[in-house]
Design a protein around this motif. Structure first.
Motif, PDB file in Angstrom:
ATOM      1  N   GLY A 224      -0.386  16.131   2.563  1.00 51.97           N
ATOM      2  CA  GLY A 224       0.122  17.302   2.337  1.00 51.97           C
ATOM      3  C   GLY A 224       0.810  17.520   0.475  1.00 51.97           C
ATOM      4  N   GLY A 225       1.358  15.995   0.050  1.00 49.96           N
ATOM      5  CA  GLY A 225       2.490  15.838  -1.287  1.00 49.96           C
ATOM      6  C   GLY A 225       1.439  15.802  -2.709  1.00 49.96           C
ATOM      7  N   ALA A 226       1.901  15.813  -3.683  1.00 50.06           N
ATOM      8  CA  ALA A 226       1.258  15.274  -4.377  1.00 50.06           C
ATOM      9  C   ALA A 226       1.033  14.106  -4.950  1.00 50.06           C
ATOM     10  N   LEU A 227       1.378  13.114  -4.197  1.00 51.32           N
ATOM     11  CA  LEU A 227       0.938  11.998  -5.023  1.00 51.32           C
ATOM     12  C   LEU A 227       1.126  10.918  -3.810  1.00 51.32           C
ATOM     13  N   THR A 228       0.293  10.148  -3.963  1.00 50.81           N
ATOM     14  CA  THR A 228       0.530   8.805  -2.791  1.00 50.81           C
ATOM     15  C   THR A 228       0.632   7.368  -3.450  1.00 50.81           C
ATOM     16  N   VAL A 229       1.521   6.700  -3.173  1.00 49.66           N
ATOM     17  CA  VAL A 229       1.166   5.547  -3.844  1.00 49.66           C
ATOM     18  C   VAL A 229       1.246   3.867  -2.462  1.00 49.66           C
ATOM     19  N   LEU A 230       0.249   3.569  -2.743  1.00 48.58           N
ATOM     20  CA  LEU A 230      -0.106   2.517  -1.106  1.00 48.58           C
ATOM     21  C   LEU A 230      -0.084   0.923  -1.614  1.00 48.58           C
ATOM     22  N   ALA A 231       1.161   0.266  -1.469  1.00 45.74           N
ATOM     23  CA  ALA A 231       0.385  -0.962  -1.344  1.00 45.74           C
ATOM     24  C   ALA A 231      -0.285  -1.395  -0.027  1.00 45.74           C
ATOM     25  N   GLN A 232      -1.106  -2.343  -0.004  1.00 44.02           N
ATOM     26  CA  GLN A 232      -1.395  -2.757   1.074  1.00 44.02           C
ATOM     27  C   GLN A 232      -2.070  -4.152   0.697  1.00 44.02           C
ATOM     28  N   ASP A 233      -1.228  -4.687   1.514  1.00 44.91           N
ATOM     29  CA  ASP A 233      -1.782  -6.424   2.146  1.00 44.91           C
ATOM     30  C   ASP A 233      -3.561  -7.263   1.962  1.00 44.91           C
ATOM     31  N   ASP A 234      -3.775  -8.076   2.004  1.00 48.68           N
ATOM     32  CA  ASP A 234      -5.525  -8.850   1.419  1.00 48.68           C
ATOM     33  C   ASP A 234      -5.229  -8.397   3.021  1.00 48.68           C
ATOM     34  N   VAL A 235      -5.551  -7.899   4.096  1.00 49.08           N
ATOM     35  CA  VAL A 235      -6.610  -7.563   5.091  1.00 49.08           C
ATOM     36  C   VAL A 235      -7.602  -5.885   5.141  1.00 49.08           C
ATOM     37  N   GLY A 236      -6.993  -5.573   4.002  1.00 54.16           N
ATOM     38  CA  GLY A 236      -7.539  -4.255   3.937  1.00 54.16           C
ATOM     39  C   GLY A 236      -8.130  -3.405   5.054  1.00 54.16           C
TER      40      GLY A 236
END
Length: 353
Positions: A224-236
């Motif tokens: 719903g907001g403006a921007l999402t900045v996502l860090a994810q691990d190597d599992v995906g």
């Protein structure tokens, strides 16, 4: 979380396919020309990055960034702290369980589209306290403050989380400037909306799931907001609905990259030039997965509406103005009870043509 309870089972239409569509698709953008502090930035390189970001926002609503300037040591520290926290006994984590009064902290029974997610989370806001409306009722002018709840263990948890938040905030605001440039607007055109931001960070833990073909870590949704900045691990496990054909595309983890997606607020500001895109998280029968999204959200008193700079007679505003704070507090209600109606969405404010 043992065998899959009925509460987790998705409607047949929304169950994940175990065959993966993983294509080179979501653009990977190298920010090194604007991230190195010591070099004079070449305007042509900046123009190229702005063009790439504009294309990605228009075609995908998602992109990945590398050489983004976030100190990776800070990311590693919050990842380690998250693993330590989620490994605690359930009764320990539930000491800081969130509820309708304290909406921040630990939670293990969140729903998306009224189906329970196969995950546990810890939420904290970037600005403390965060000022928000006391209720979603339009005539209620009262405000309230949200405070974070921190666990006793690991002892470094709070400090690590707060330091990481400062790092990612810089990247998120830098990206908002590049998005503004990509729309032909001044770089700081959108920055006023974040003066008293309601941004938050979530630590996600998706345990291994015995029936990954029935449940989802997070059901299909838009941010719903403006921007999402996502860090994810190597599992995906993140899947994005491709705009061209509606297929679910798995985002392959890129080491040390952030995955960026535009939220509904940008869709309204840009009058749908850039659109937020549905995404979901699939789970894994053997591996647990961790991810850390930063949600860049405006101040609660922001009125979200199409920007005058981007609308005219040929392209009239497609949305009625709405209060971000009221929208957000309305959304929060569904965290704590199963609703019989669809959660509030931006299409409820769309001008009928």
């Amino acid at each position: 979380m043992g065998e899959v309870d009925l509460a987790f089972i998705q409607d047949p239409d929304h169950r994940p396919k175990l065959s993966i569509t993983e294509v080179e698709g979501i653009p990977l953008i190298d920010l090194s020309p604007i991230s190195s502090p010591d070099s004079a930035t070449d305007p042509k390189l900046v123009e190229e990055i702005v063009r790439e970001i504009g294309n990605a926002c228009q075609e995908w609503g998602f992109f990945q960034v590398i050489n983004h300037g976030v100190v990776l040591d800070k990311l590693r520290k919050i990842e380690t702290a998250a693993r330590k926290f989620f490994a605690l006994p359930l009764e320990e984590k539930r000491k800081i369980r969130r509820d309708e009064k304290s909406v921040l902290g630990y939670y293990d029974s969140e729903r998306t589209k009224n189906v329970r997610d196969w995950k546990e989370v810890f939420d904290f806001t970037v600005e403390e306290p965060t000022l928000v409306p006391a209720s979603p009722e339009p005539e209620d002018k009262e405000e309230t403050e949200w405070y974070n709840q921190w666990p006793d263990y690991p002892p470094e948890f709070r400090e690590v989380c707060e330091e990481y938040a400062q790092e990612v905030e810089k990247l998120a605001l830098k990206l908002m400037g590049l998005i503004a440039l990509s729309l032909g607007l001044p770089e700081d055109r959108l920055s006023n909306y974040f003066k008293d931001q309601t941004s938050s960070i979530r630590l996600n833990h998706y345990p291994a799931c015995p029936s990954p073909q029935l449940a989802l870590g997070v059901g299909h949704h838009k941010d719903g907001g403006a921007l999402t900045v996502l860090a994810q691990d190597d599992v995906g496990g993140l899947e994005v609905r491709r705009k061209t054909d509606g297929a679910w595309i798995r985002v392959k983890p890129t080491p040390n990259a952030y995955i960026i997606n535009v939220g509904d607020s940008i869709q309204v500001w840009t009058n749908e030039k850039y659109q937020s895109v549905e995404h979901r998280v699939v789970v894994n029968s053997v591996k647990e997965r961790f991810s850390i999204p930063y949600f860049l959200n405006p101040s609660h008193y922001t009125l979200i509406k199409p920007l005058e700079d981007l609308t005219n007679e040929q392209n009239p505003a497609k949305y009625k103005p709405y209060s971000w704070g009221k929208f957000m507090t309305n959304r929060k209600l569904s965290n704590f009870k199963k609703l019989n109606v669809e959660n509030i969405q931006i299409h409820h404010f769309r001008v009928s043509e």
